[in-house]
Design a protein around this motif. Structure first.
Motif, PDB file in Angstrom:
ATOM      1  N   GLU A 207       5.763 -16.074   0.828  1.00 47.61           N
ATOM      2  CA  GLU A 207       6.530 -15.761  -0.374  1.00 47.61           C
ATOM      3  C   GLU A 207       7.707 -14.848  -0.040  1.00 47.61           C
ATOM      4  OE1 GLU A 207       6.086 -17.049  -3.396  1.00 47.61           O
ATOM      5  OE2 GLU A 207       4.456 -18.244  -2.559  1.00 47.61           O
ATOM      6  N   PRO A 208       8.927 -15.242  -0.396  1.00 45.64           N
ATOM      7  CA  PRO A 208      10.102 -14.437  -0.057  1.00 45.64           C
ATOM      8  C   PRO A 208      10.175 -13.092  -0.780  1.00 45.64           C
ATOM      9  CG  PRO A 208      10.741 -16.427  -1.265  1.00 45.64           C
ATOM     10  CD  PRO A 208       9.274 -16.513  -1.028  1.00 45.64           C
ATOM     11  N   THR A 209       9.400 -12.917  -1.858  1.00 45.64           N
ATOM     12  CA  THR A 209       9.449 -11.647  -2.596  1.00 45.64           C
ATOM     13  C   THR A 209       8.413 -10.637  -2.118  1.00 45.64           C
ATOM     14  OG1 THR A 209       7.961 -12.507  -4.297  1.00 45.64           O
ATOM     15  CG2 THR A 209      10.339 -12.760  -4.678  1.00 45.64           C
ATOM     16  N   VAL A 210       7.542 -11.029  -1.202  1.00 42.63           N
ATOM     17  CA  VAL A 210       6.458 -10.141  -0.746  1.00 42.63           C
ATOM     18  C   VAL A 210       6.944  -9.244   0.387  1.00 42.63           C
ATOM     19  CG1 VAL A 210       4.204 -10.103   0.432  1.00 42.63           C
ATOM     20  CG2 VAL A 210       4.602 -11.673  -1.475  1.00 42.63           C
ATOM     21  N   GLU A 211       6.550  -7.979   0.326  1.00 44.90           N
ATOM     22  CA  GLU A 211       6.795  -7.024   1.412  1.00 44.90           C
ATOM     23  C   GLU A 211       5.476  -6.327   1.719  1.00 44.90           C
ATOM     24  OE1 GLU A 211      10.224  -4.026   1.931  1.00 44.90           O
ATOM     25  OE2 GLU A 211       8.594  -2.877   1.008  1.00 44.90           O
ATOM     26  N   PHE A 212       5.046  -6.384   2.979  1.00 47.46           N
ATOM     27  CA  PHE A 212       3.854  -5.663   3.407  1.00 47.46           C
ATOM     28  C   PHE A 212       4.284  -4.296   3.911  1.00 47.46           C
ATOM     29  CE2 PHE A 212       2.213 -10.087   4.636  1.00 47.46           C
ATOM     30  CZ  PHE A 212       1.535 -10.245   3.447  1.00 47.46           C
ATOM     31  N   SER A 213       3.470  -3.280   3.623  1.00 47.60           N
ATOM     32  CA  SER A 213       3.774  -1.943   4.140  1.00 47.60           C
ATOM     33  C   SER A 213       2.478  -1.253   4.539  1.00 47.60           C
ATOM     34  CB  SER A 213       4.530  -1.112   3.108  1.00 47.60           C
ATOM     35  OG  SER A 213       3.712  -0.847   1.987  1.00 47.60           O
ATOM     36  N   THR A 214       2.617  -0.332   5.486  1.00 51.69           N
ATOM     37  CA  THR A 214       1.467   0.451   5.932  1.00 51.69           C
ATOM     38  C   THR A 214       1.965   1.714   6.604  1.00 51.69           C
ATOM     39  OG1 THR A 214      -0.710   0.262   6.983  1.00 51.69           O
ATOM     40  CG2 THR A 214       1.180  -0.539   8.261  1.00 51.69           C
ATOM     41  N   VAL A 215       1.063   2.688   6.748  1.00 49.86           N
ATOM     42  CA  VAL A 215       1.329   3.912   7.492  1.00 49.86           C
ATOM     43  C   VAL A 215       0.324   3.972   8.627  1.00 49.86           C
ATOM     44  CG1 VAL A 215       1.403   6.433   7.405  1.00 49.86           C
ATOM     45  CG2 VAL A 215       2.218   5.102   5.454  1.00 49.86           C
ATOM     46  N   LEU A 216       0.821   4.233   9.832  1.00 51.02           N
ATOM     47  CA  LEU A 216      -0.004   4.202  11.040  1.00 51.02           C
ATOM     48  C   LEU A 216       0.053   5.523  11.778  1.00 51.02           C
ATOM     49  CD1 LEU A 216       1.553   0.876  12.264  1.00 51.02           C
ATOM     50  CD2 LEU A 216      -0.751   1.090  11.311  1.00 51.02           C
ATOM     51  N   GLY A 217      -1.094   5.996  12.208  1.00 52.45           N
ATOM     52  CA  GLY A 217      -1.169   7.103  13.149  1.00 52.45           C
ATOM     53  C   GLY A 217      -1.612   6.524  14.481  1.00 52.45           C
TER      54      GLY A 217
END
Length: 185
Positions: free
Chosen positions: A28-38
């Motif tokens: 899907e062109p409207t989807v953005e995945f995000s995360t924070v990583l240590g």
């Protein structure tokens, strides 16, 4: 009279947070995945022909040697790597076209074992063993990262974050295990 196509949408993306122990894929062109990583590592995979992408977020590279292969769960790299590849294949991606980007693997806390280094080493080995082209890696160091990935275009933005933004505990909800739905290569 011919109908006009609607004007392109310039709305904000549908942001999906990828938590520890999760793998997500989308075309899907409207989807953005995000995360924070240590010390955790995330792999962003993209098939440029199918315009399918995905992201995972694993906590530990491999289970202790006393655990069997059937006891893998969502915290370990191998399970989440295979789960991500399988989810992308189900959306029309081809393993031979996959491009990988790796993020995270920092050693945030001095004096503790270098879990981040072990995670980063595992992720690099995985892409080599699976024949997946590694196009970018931002691994190691001692600072957390915030990663945003647009799976349909393969675009990624990675920024270093302040130490207090690093997750220090497990998320409150535990993701459902997909054990049995993963094909190990």
């Amino acid at each position: 009279m011919a109908a006009l196509d609607p004007p392109p949408s310039h709305s904000a993306p549908d942001r999906v947070t990828v938590m520890q122990g999760e793998a997500r894929a989308s075309a899907e062109p409207t989807v953005e995945f995000s995360t924070v990583l240590g010390s955790c590592v995330a792999m962003c995979l993209f098939d440029p022909s199918a315009r399918v992408g995905g992201m995972n977020h694993f906590l530990l590279a491999e289970p202790p040697t006393h655990r069997s292969r059937e006891q893998f769960d969502e915290h370990y790299g191998l399970f989440l790597m295979e789960l991500l590849v399988n989810e992308m294949l189900a959306l029309g991606a081809s393993k031979s076209r996959l491009k990988a980007r790796l993020y995270g693997g920092a050693n945030i806390h001095r004096g503790l074992s270098p879990i981040g280094t072990a995670n980063a080493d595992f992720a690099r080995r995985f892409v080599v063993q699976e024949g997946i082209e590694l196009t970018q890696a931002d691994l190691g160091g001692n600072q957390a990262r915030r990663v945003h990935f647009l799976p349909a275009s393969g675009r990624v933005r990675c920024r270093l974050t302040a130490a207090q933004a690093t997750p220090t505990q497990q998320p409150l909800r535990r993701p459902q295990s997909a054990l049995g739905d993963v094909e190990l290569f």
